[in-house]
Design a protein around this motif. Structure first.
Motif, short mmCIF file in Angstrom:
data_model
loop_
_atom_site.label_atom_id
_atom_site.label_comp_id
_atom_site.label_asym_id
_atom_site.label_seq_id
_atom_site.Cartn_x
_atom_site.Cartn_y
_atom_site.Cartn_z
N ALA A 157 0.83 -1.20 0.00
CA ALA A 157 0.00 0.00 0.00
C ALA A 157 0.87 1.26 0.00
O ALA A 157 0.55 2.25 -0.67
N ILE A 158 1.99 1.21 0.74
CA ILE A 158 2.87 2.38 0.77
C ILE A 158 3.48 2.61 -0.62
O ILE A 158 3.54 3.74 -1.11
N GLN A 176 5.66 13.76 -2.72
CA GLN A 176 5.12 14.84 -1.91
C GLN A 176 3.90 14.41 -1.11
O GLN A 176 3.23 15.25 -0.50
N LEU A 177 3.60 13.12 -1.14
CA LEU A 177 2.48 12.61 -0.33
C LEU A 177 2.56 13.17 1.09
O LEU A 177 3.60 13.10 1.74
N LEU A 197 9.32 4.47 3.11
CA LEU A 197 9.06 5.80 2.56
C LEU A 197 10.37 6.47 2.16
O LEU A 197 10.48 7.07 1.09
N ASP A 198 11.36 6.37 3.04
CA ASP A 198 12.65 6.99 2.72
C ASP A 198 13.28 6.34 1.49
O ASP A 198 13.83 7.01 0.62
N GLU A 199 13.17 5.01 1.44
CA GLU A 199 13.70 4.29 0.28
C GLU A 199 13.03 4.76 -1.02
O GLU A 199 13.66 4.86 -2.07
N LEU A 200 11.73 5.09 -0.90
CA LEU A 200 10.98 5.55 -2.07
C LEU A 200 11.17 7.04 -2.33
O LEU A 200 10.60 7.59 -3.26
N ASP A 255 9.52 13.45 3.33
CA ASP A 255 8.69 14.38 4.10
C ASP A 255 7.30 13.84 4.40
O ASP A 255 6.49 14.51 5.02
N THR A 256 7.03 12.66 3.89
CA THR A 256 5.71 12.08 4.15
C THR A 256 5.60 11.70 5.63
O THR A 256 6.44 10.96 6.15
N GLN A 257 4.58 12.23 6.27
CA GLN A 257 4.43 11.98 7.70
C GLN A 257 3.77 10.64 7.99
O GLN A 257 3.02 10.11 7.16
#
Lengths: 436, 436
Positions: free
Chosen positions: A238-239, A249-250, A271-274, A278-280
Motif C-alpha cells: 500500500a505504501i 510529496q504525499l 518511505l525513505d527508500e521511495l 517528508d511524508t508523515q
C-alpha cells in the motif's frame, strides 16, 4: 447549526426543583449562601487535574431560563407548586460566580467555582454545573497527560464515535484546551473553532475495485498533501502504491493496526527508500498516554487518539462536588469574622469537607509551583498568584474569553508545575493543598 | 424544551465528508454497499450486551439534513467542493436500515444494525450511528447488570451530575430500557417519558437553622410521603426527628454515606421501633452492581445509582464498529450466490472481521437461548426467532416504537438467557455466536 439545546433548564435533577419549592414555602429560599465546586481528591494515580468547561457553563448560564414549554412540563407533572412556577418564570441567576481560569491545573480542594447568591437561585445550577465540569475536566485532565507524553508531536482527537454525540463535541473542546492540535469532529469546529481534520477510512478503500483506485480518487479530491490509510490489505504494498499515486510529496500515511512501533519503523524505512522523506506517519488504534509514551522513539509524526481520550483514560468523571460551604447570617455577625458568613460542613461519614468560602492562590518558588493555598479572604501571600477570575457579577456574565486563552493558560500552568507532574507512573498530587 | 440540537449533520467526523467528496468526484459515490454495526467482542468479563439508542438514532436521522448554516460552514472551511455541497444540500438518507430491536441482548458479531444504500449516503451516518449506539449500549449493558443484581428492588438513575449534560439524558433513557424504575433527570422525563423522582440534598438541611426545620419545610411542601435525607449530621437522631416531623407515614429515608448495609439494618430497627414500619430505606453513594448485590440481605427498599451507571461501570463505550461488509456488483453476478452482493473484509492485523451481510436469529431450546445464529440470507432455522426489525425502508423511517416496548423487550430477552448470564463474576459471552 448543530446548536446545543436552547434552554438547559431541565438538564437538572428533579430535587433541585423540589428544594426550591420547599424553600420558597418555608421562606428560606432567599437566604444568601455560597456553594463551592471542588474535588475531594484526584483520580487514583493522577498528579494534577485540568479545569475545563467554564466557558461552556457561561454559555449555558446565559440560556438558563424556564420558558413556556419547561413550565408546562413542571406543572403537568406536579414537580413544583404554583408559587414556584411563577418564581421560575422570572428566574435568572442574579448572584456572583468566581472561579479558576479555564485550562488552569487544580488539586484536591481547589475551589474551581464559588457560587454566591440566594439559596434557590444558586442550588438550581448544581446539576448543570457539575455535569459540564465533571465531564470536561475529566477529558482535559486525561488529554493533558497525552499531550505531555507526546512532547512536541501533535495529537488529534478522533474519539467522536466512542462517545455520546454531544459529549464528543465537548471532549474535542476540552482536549484542545489541554494541547491537542485539533479534532475529527466537525461540530466542535463549527461551534468552538477547534481545528478539524480527517481524510478517509477503510471503507473508502473497500469501496473501490483496487487500493490504487481508492488512493487515486482521494488524491484527486484532496491533493497529494492528503493522508492515505495504508493498512487495509498489505502495508508495504500500500505504501508503494501510495507513493506511486501521490508522488514523493504525499502528505502522510496512516497506520491503524498492528504493532505500531514496528510498523512505523518499517514504514519510515520504506518511505525513505521511495524518496518520500517528508511524508508523515500518523498512527491511530486504541492509543492512550502510555501507548503514546511507548512510541516516543518510533518515527511517528502525529497521534490520533480516540476512545481513551473521550472516556477520560480510565476516569470518565472528575467527581467534582457542589457543596454549600457557607451561609450568610443576615445580621452581619457570622462566625465573628465580621462579614456575616458562617462556614458550613456536614458530618457524613467519609464525606466531611472543609467549610467556609476560600480564595485560591498558587504559591511558586523560582517560578515553580510549590503549593495550592486556600485562604478565607482574598489576600495573596508572597510569591502567590491568584487563581480566581470573576465570571459572573450580580448576574452579569463577565468571564467569557476566547478558547485560545484557556489553551495558553493550560500550557503556562502545566509548565509551572514541578517536573514530576508529567510522569505517567502513579503518584499523588504533585503539590500539597494548604488551607491557611 | 431542552430539545436536542436541530440538525445532527455536523456531529460527524470530517473524514465522512471528505470520503463523500472524493467518491463523488471518482464516480463511486452511488455504488450500493452494506454496512454493519457490531462489536468484535464484549467488554472483559461481560456475559451479554444490551442494545440501546436505536430510537434516538431514528429521531436523529429524521433531522439529519445539511441546512444553510451547515453548508456555509463546510464551504468556508473548504471541507468539500462545490459539487459535494450541492449534493449535501439535497441529502436525505434513502436507503434501508434493519436492526436488533432496542432492548434486545446481543453478543460478539451480532449485527445490531445493517445499513444498505449508496456508499456516500450510508457512510455519512457512520459517526452519528456509532456515537449514539456506543454510548447508549454501554449504559444499558451496565444498567442491566444492576437491575439484575437488585432483583425486585427498584433502581433509580441519579447520575446526571457525573456525566456530560446531554449524555446524562440518554443514559437515563438507556437505564430505563434496562429495567431502571426512573431517573433524577428532568430532561429525560420531558423528552423521553422516563419517570423522574427526587427530593432533597444535604444543602437543604444545611440551609436551615436546624435539621427539624429542614424536614418540616420539606414535608410541608411534599407531604409525609416524601423521602428525607438523614445523614447530614447524626443518622439515628435524624431518623427520630424525621418520624416526629412526618409521622409514621413518612415515605422514606435516604442514606448517602457510611457502611450502607450496617446503616440500613440500624435504620430499619429504629424505624420499626418508632412505628414507621412502612417507611422505605433508599440508599445512594457510589453504588455499582457489586455493591447492589452485596446489599441483597440488607433491609434496603431501593437503590439510587449515579457515577457507575452513567460511566458504564468500567466500560463507558460499547466499542461497536461500523464496517462495510458487502458491495453490490451492479450486474447481479456477485459472489455466485446470484444476488449480486460481494462480501468484503479488510485484512488489518487483529481487526479482521467476517464479511458479508447477515440476518440474525436467537436459537432457543425449551425456551432458553442457546446460540446467536447469523445467516447469509433471511431464513430462520427450527427454534430460531428473528432478531431483525425493519427500521428504515427506502428512506422512510418505519421502526419507531414506544420506549416501553424496548423496556419490555429487554425484560423478555434477558429472562430467556441461560441463568448464568446474570452472574456478576467475570465470564465470556453466555451463548456462542454461530456464522452458518
Amino acid at each position: 447549526m448543530s446548536s446545543p439545546p436552547r434552554s438547559p433548564a431541565l438538564l437538572t435533577d428533579r430535587y433541585e426543583l423540589t428544594m426550591v419549592d420547599a424553600a420558597l414555602r418555608a421562606g428560606t429560599a432567599d437566604r444568601r449562601v455560597a456553594f463551592a465546586v471542588f474535588a475531594r481528591g484526584l483520580p487514583a494515580g493522577r498528579r494534577y487535574g485540568v479545569v475545563a468547561g467554564t466557558g461552556r457553563l457561561l454559555d449555558a448560564l446565559a440560556d438558563f431560563r424556564f420558558g413556556d414549554a419547561e413550565l408546562a412540563f413542571l406543572e403537568e407533572h406536579q414537580v413544583v407548586g404554583a408559587e414556584t412556577l411563577a418564581w421560575l418564570a422570572d428566574y435568572r441567576f442574579a448572584g456572583d460566580i468566581r472561579g479558576y481560569g479555564e485550562g488552569e491545573t487544580y488539586f484536591p480542594g481547589s475551589p474551581l467555582l464559588v457560587i454566591e447568591g440566594g439559596f434557590a437561585e444558586a442550588v438550581l445550577l448544581e446539576t448543570l454545573v457539575l455535569s459540564i465540569l465533571n465531564h470536561d475536566c475529566a477529558i482535559a485532565s486525561a488529554a493533558s497527560r497525552m499531550t505531555a507524553a507526546a512532547r512536541q508531536r501533535p495529537c488529534l482527537d478522533m474519539g467522536a464515535r466512542r462517545a455520546h454525540e454531544e459529549s464528543a463535541v465537548a471532549a474535542a473542546r476540552a482536549a484542545y484546551i489541554a494541547g491537542f492540535e485539533g479534532t475529527s469532529n466537525l461540530a466542535a469546529h463549527a461551534r468552538h473553532g477547534v481545528p478539524s481534520a480527517g481524510t478517509s477510512a477503510h471503507a473508502f478503500t473497500l469501496l473501490h475495485d483496487t487500493e490504487e483506485d481508492a488512493f487515486a480518487a482521494q488524491v484527486a479530491a484532496m491533493g497529494a498533501g492528503t493522508t492515505l490509510l495504508v493498512d487495509t490489505y498489505d502495508v508495504p504494498s500500500a505504501i508503494r502504491t501510495a507513493v506511486r499515486v501521490a508522488g514523493t510529496q504525499l502528505g502522510g500515511i496512516r497506520l491503524d493496526s498492528g504493532d505500531l512501533a514496528t510498523e512505523a519503523f518499517r514504514a519510515r524505512a520504506l518511505l525513505d527508500e521511495l524518496g518520500a522523506h517528508d511524508t508523515q506517519i500518523v498512527v491511530t488504534s486504541d492509543l492512550d498516554e502510555y501507548a503514546v509514551a511507548a512510541l516516543a522513539a518510533a518515527p511517528v509524526d502525529r497521534y490520533g487518539i480516540g476512545t481513551s481520550l473521550v472516556t477520560g483514560s480510565g476516569h470518565p468523571t472528575a467527581r467534582l462536588v457542589y457543596k454549600m460551604v457557607a451561609r450568610h447570617d443576615g445580621d452581619g455577625t457570622g462566625d465573628g469574622a465580621g462579614d456575616g458568613w458562617v462556614p458550613l460542613a456536614k458530618a457524613s461519614a467519609g464525606k466531611a469537607s472543609v467549610g467556609g468560602r476560600h480564595w485560591a492562590y498558587r504559591r511558586t518558588r523560582e517560578g515553580r509551583a510549590v503549593a495550592e493555598v486556600l485562604r478565607p479572604s482574598p489576600q495573596a501571600g508572597p510569591d502567590e498568584r491568584p487563581l480566581d477570575r470573576v465570571l459572573v457579577r450580580a448576574g452579569e456574565i463577565v468571564g467569557v474569553e476566547p478558547l485560545e486563552s484557556a489553551r495558553e493558560r493550560h500550557a503556562r500552568s502545566r509548565a509551572e508545575l514541578p517536573e514530576q507532574a508529567l510522569r505517567l507512573s502513579p503518584g499523588g498530587p504533585v503539590i500539597p493543598t494548604e488551607w491557611v
